[in-house]
Design a protein around this motif. Structure first.
Motif, short mmCIF file in Angstrom:
data_model
loop_
_atom_site.label_atom_id
_atom_site.label_comp_id
_atom_site.label_asym_id
_atom_site.label_seq_id
_atom_site.Cartn_x
_atom_site.Cartn_y
_atom_site.Cartn_z
N ARG A 17 39.55 28.30 49.93
CA ARG A 17 40.63 29.27 50.08
C ARG A 17 40.25 30.38 51.04
NH1 ARG A 17 42.53 25.48 48.43
NH2 ARG A 17 43.90 25.18 46.63
N LEU A 18 38.99 30.80 51.01
CA LEU A 18 38.53 31.82 51.96
C LEU A 18 38.65 31.31 53.39
CD1 LEU A 18 35.33 33.27 50.21
CD2 LEU A 18 37.64 34.23 50.23
N GLY A 19 38.32 30.03 53.59
CA GLY A 19 38.44 29.44 54.91
C GLY A 19 39.87 29.38 55.41
N GLU A 20 40.83 29.43 54.47
CA GLU A 20 42.24 29.44 54.83
C GLU A 20 42.78 30.86 55.00
OE1 GLU A 20 43.96 27.31 51.62
OE2 GLU A 20 43.07 25.38 52.19
N GLY A 21 41.88 31.85 54.83
CA GLY A 21 42.27 33.24 55.06
C GLY A 21 42.55 34.05 53.82
N ALA A 22 42.36 33.48 52.62
CA ALA A 22 42.62 34.22 51.39
C ALA A 22 41.54 35.27 51.16
CB ALA A 22 42.67 33.26 50.20
N LEU A 23 41.89 36.31 50.41
CA LEU A 23 40.91 37.31 49.99
C LEU A 23 40.12 36.76 48.82
CD1 LEU A 23 43.13 40.53 50.10
CD2 LEU A 23 41.45 39.78 51.80
N LEU A 24 38.87 37.23 48.66
CA LEU A 24 38.00 36.73 47.61
C LEU A 24 38.64 36.91 46.23
CD1 LEU A 24 35.32 35.52 46.67
CD2 LEU A 24 34.34 37.83 46.70
N ALA A 25 39.20 38.10 45.96
CA ALA A 25 39.80 38.36 44.65
C ALA A 25 40.96 37.42 44.37
CB ALA A 25 40.26 39.81 44.57
N ASP A 26 41.77 37.13 45.39
CA ASP A 26 42.91 36.23 45.20
C ASP A 26 42.44 34.80 44.98
OD1 ASP A 26 44.62 38.36 45.56
OD2 ASP A 26 44.92 37.98 47.70
N ALA A 27 41.39 34.39 45.69
CA ALA A 27 40.86 33.03 45.52
C ALA A 27 40.27 32.85 44.13
CB ALA A 27 39.81 32.74 46.59
N ILE A 28 39.60 33.87 43.62
CA ILE A 28 39.04 33.81 42.27
C ILE A 28 40.16 33.72 41.24
CG2 ILE A 28 37.79 35.12 40.52
CD1 ILE A 28 36.04 36.23 42.77
N ALA A 29 41.20 34.53 41.41
CA ALA A 29 42.31 34.52 40.46
C ALA A 29 42.99 33.15 40.43
CB ALA A 29 43.32 35.61 40.84
N GLU A 30 43.13 32.52 41.59
CA GLU A 30 43.75 31.19 41.64
C GLU A 30 42.86 30.16 40.93
OE1 GLU A 30 45.55 27.97 44.89
OE2 GLU A 30 44.70 29.88 45.58
N ALA A 31 41.55 30.26 41.14
CA ALA A 31 40.62 29.34 40.47
C ALA A 31 40.67 29.52 38.96
CB ALA A 31 39.20 29.56 40.99
N GLN A 32 40.82 30.76 38.52
CA GLN A 32 40.93 31.01 37.07
C GLN A 32 42.22 30.43 36.51
OE1 GLN A 32 40.43 35.27 37.45
NE2 GLN A 32 38.36 35.21 36.59
N ALA A 33 43.30 30.59 37.26
CA ALA A 33 44.60 30.08 36.80
C ALA A 33 44.59 28.56 36.68
CB ALA A 33 45.70 30.52 37.77
N LEU A 34 43.80 27.89 37.51
CA LEU A 34 43.73 26.43 37.49
C LEU A 34 42.68 25.91 36.51
CD1 LEU A 34 44.05 25.75 41.33
CD2 LEU A 34 45.74 25.20 39.57
N GLY A 35 41.96 26.81 35.85
CA GLY A 35 40.97 26.40 34.87
C GLY A 35 39.61 26.05 35.46
N PHE A 36 39.38 26.35 36.75
CA PHE A 36 38.10 26.06 37.37
C PHE A 36 37.08 27.18 37.13
CE2 PHE A 36 40.77 23.80 40.81
CZ PHE A 36 40.93 22.70 39.99
N ALA A 37 37.56 28.42 37.08
CA ALA A 37 36.67 29.58 36.97
C ALA A 37 36.80 30.22 35.59
CB ALA A 37 37.00 30.61 38.05
N GLU A 38 35.68 30.78 35.11
CA GLU A 38 35.67 31.49 33.84
C GLU A 38 36.33 32.85 34.00
OE1 GLU A 38 34.65 30.09 31.13
OE2 GLU A 38 33.71 28.31 32.02
N ALA A 39 36.61 33.48 32.86
CA ALA A 39 37.17 34.83 32.89
C ALA A 39 36.23 35.79 33.62
CB ALA A 39 37.43 35.32 31.47
N ASP A 40 34.93 35.63 33.42
CA ASP A 40 33.93 36.37 34.18
C ASP A 40 33.30 35.40 35.17
OD1 ASP A 40 31.85 37.79 35.25
OD2 ASP A 40 30.95 38.37 33.34
N PRO A 41 33.67 35.46 36.45
CA PRO A 41 33.24 34.44 37.42
C PRO A 41 31.90 34.74 38.08
CG PRO A 41 34.78 35.92 38.48
CD PRO A 41 34.61 36.43 37.05
N ARG A 42 31.20 35.78 37.64
CA ARG A 42 30.00 36.19 38.35
C ARG A 42 28.93 35.10 38.37
NH1 ARG A 42 28.90 41.86 35.49
NH2 ARG A 42 29.65 40.58 33.74
N GLY A 43 28.82 34.32 37.30
CA GLY A 43 27.82 33.26 37.29
C GLY A 43 28.05 32.24 38.39
N ASP A 44 29.32 31.96 38.70
CA ASP A 44 29.63 31.05 39.79
C ASP A 44 29.42 31.73 41.14
OD1 ASP A 44 30.52 28.91 38.11
OD2 ASP A 44 32.39 29.99 37.80
#
Length: 595
Positions: free
Chosen positions: A416-443
């Motif tokens: 998503r970053l390569g497509e121009g998204a902001l980091l916060a928006d890319a993380i939020a999308e990953a969380q919505a899809l079930g890929f990222a945890e509520a606290d994504p720092r470990g990833d």
């Protein structure tokens, strides 16, 4: 997906046939996918030949007769083949959901030729090179059975024709055998559903198989197998044993009666719920204890039918279960429970890479001392069977290096970053899809990848490196300027874990953000996919699959459960003299980590 990354010997190949006796509804394709995954993670490429759903071919014949009223057989063949085409597409979708790379091919895409009458033809040829080429990008080829391409259009192979398709594929593609998945676990002297004392055959010659199978295996398929020297196996879903049909004398064996495996589930989040769904889809094979959760009332209100929930650890571990499945996560409660479970004589399956990385030696010691299994395939790679691959190749030759994209969340975010998204928006999308945890720092910070890399190092080199000692580069340090510079050079950023052994035995390990050429195999990974390059002295291997999300992770966990059941043969006895389980002494669990 496992494939040579450089020219090497042809991969081991198995043909699996799924008949209508095991494909009753759309839900059954997930069960068939489990069977396919069992073979792919053992290092086999699979051709999955599928029949239409139960009753669908008859329904197509009926509607064709009604509409056509004695029309030409060639037109009926065009109609009734649609059941297999639909079934192949459904199988492909089920494999895709499970994170297994698959290609679905219709007969004309394989040059699958046939001759004979429109409704009872025989297969005559296949473009082998065209079919095998698909294994460069996939672990599984799904093919519809029952029909091929005649001189004037599609023709069908007669009742049970998918058996014939499987046998011919095994012959033409050089497979080790054609394994026919039926609703019985082999060939019997009589129908075991009606004759309780019927004897099961371990093996049969072709002539005797044709006599006693009474249509269980198509006669034409048995005749073709005999003339071509193809071994046929008749087996049930999830079973390690089968009746082998070949140039062998008939031999009866024991009838296998397997009691249900008692399973305790700890956690019912995204992955835990997926595992529970798989367990419930196999009635008679598993007996589920109340599932340990943080809030039993909420889960009971919104959870799956057939499940009970509890906040009490002792209740979750009641009646000394055979196996405990830990999907809690974290290194608090899950860490202490993992040791207690093994110490008290229960098998353990976990997806917890942090606990495995921290306590690798201790957990393996406890498993060995208690004679129990410790399984954690889902901890690294998700649906990409990297640990199984390393276990196989490290026995036959030294592994020189392993590198890969091993965090599906980061791969999704970097895309998503390569497509121009902001980091916060890319993380939020990953969380919505079930890929990222509520606290994504470990990833984001590379801790998750470091845990996985530490486990990979143990399997590849047998060396212990603490995850904290592995150098890591965080996504939050990836500047917009650096991203722009890579884009201008047409490069693709990936989070890559690397480990290699030097000539003096030292291990180099790091997690880095690397800009790759767009045609690099790791650069081609999309969304939550994981991929690994394993370098051996004379060849390299590539392993690929979905590395995040409910279903790929649940598939790997469930495969571990089934492996334990298969190895134990259903005879899972409690060791003599076991103490009451110490891990059940705490009446309630702290709730901060439990889904």
């Amino acid at each position: 997906m496992t494939s040579p990354a450089s020219p090497a010997s042809a991969p081991k190949l198995c043909v699996l046939k799924f008949g209508s006796s095991v494909l009753h509804t759309a839900d059954d394709y997930a069960r068939a996918a489990h069977e396919v995954y069992r073979h792919t993670r053992a290092g086999e490429k699979v051709v999955a030949v599928v029949s239409a759903l139960d009753g669908e071919t008859d329904a197509l014949f009926d509607v064709g007769a009604s509409v056509g009223q004695n029309s030409h057989d060639a037109m009926l063949a065009r109609l009734v083949r649609c059941g297999e085409l639909k079934s192949a597409a459904l199988m492909g979708l089920a494999l895709q959901r499970a994170g297994i790379t698959a290609a679905v091919l219709d007969p004309h895409e394989m040059s699958l030729k046939a001759e004979g009458s429109s409704l009872d033809a025989n297969l005559t040829g296949l473009d082998k090179a065209r079919v095998l080429a698909h294994f460069e990008q996939a672990d599984v080829i799904v093919a519809p059975g029952f029909f091929g391409e005649g001189a004037d259009g599609p023709v069908t192979l007669g009742r049970g024709g998918t058996d014939l398709t499987a046998v011919m594929f095994a012959h033409w593609l050089g497979a080790s055998r054609a394994r026919l998945i039926k609703d019985v676990d082999g060939v019997y002297t009589d129908d075991p559903a009606h004759v309780p004392d019927a004897h099961r055959f371990d093996q049969l010659d072709y002539a005797e198989a044709a006599r006693v199978s009474r249509g269980l295996v198509q006669d034409k398929a048995i005749q073709a197998a005999q003339s071509l020297g193809v071994i046929i196996e008749v087996a049930a879903l999830g079973k390690a044993f089968a009746t082998r049909i070949g140039p062998v004398p008939p031999k009866t064996g024991a009838r296998h009666r397997v009691r249900p495996l008692r399973v305790a589930m700890l956690g019912h989040g995204s992955v835990g719920a997926g595992v529970c769904e798989h367990l419930l889809a196999h009635p008679g094979r598993f007996q589920l204890n109340p599932v340990l959760v943080r809030n039993a009332l909420d889960h009971a209100r919104n959870g799956q039918a057939g499940l009970r929930f509890t906040e009490d650890l002792a209740e979750a571990l009641e009646n000394q279960p055979d196996i405990v499945v830990e999907t809690i996560g974290g290194t608090g409660v899950a860490r202490s429970l993992s040791q207690s479970v093994l110490r008290d004589g229960m098998h353990l399956v976990t997806a917890n890479k942090a606990v495995i990385a921290l306590d690798f030696d201790r957990l393996h010691e406890l498993a060995a001392d208690s004679g129990r299994q410790l399984r954690y395939s889902a901890a690294v790679g998700g649906g990409a069977p990297i640990l199984e691959t390393l276990d196989r190749v490290s026995q036959s030759g030294a592994v020189l290096s392993v590198e890969g994209v091993m965090n599906g969340t980061c791969n999704f975010i970097l895309g998503r970053l390569g497509e121009g998204a902001l980091l916060a928006d890319a993380i939020a999308e990953a969380q919505a899809l079930g890929f990222a945890e509520a606290d994504p720092r470990g990833d984001i910070d590379g801790d998750d990848a470091a845990d996985k890399l530490a486990i990979i190092i143990r399997h590849a080199f047998g060396v212990s490196i603490a995850p904290g000692d592995i150098a890591k580069e965080s996504l939050s340090d990836l500047s917009a300027h650096r991203m722009q510079a890579a884009a201008e050079q047409n490069l693709v950023f990936k989070q890559v874990g690397h480990c290699s052994a030097s000539s003096d035995g030292r291990i180099e390990a790091r997690i880095e953000l690397r800009a790759l050429e767009p045609d690099h195999r790791l650069a081609l990974l999309r969304n939550e996919e994981n991929g690994f390059l394993v370098q051996l002295p004379h060849e390299s291997l590539y392993v690929q699959g979905k590395g995040a999300g409910r279903w790929p992770t649940a598939e790997a966990v469930f495969a571990d459960i089934v492996d334990i059941q298969r190895l134990a043969g259903g005879h899972l006895k409690q060791p003599a003299g076991l103490r009451p389980q110490r891990c059940a002494q705490t009446a309630r669990m702290p709730g901060e980590e439990i889904a």
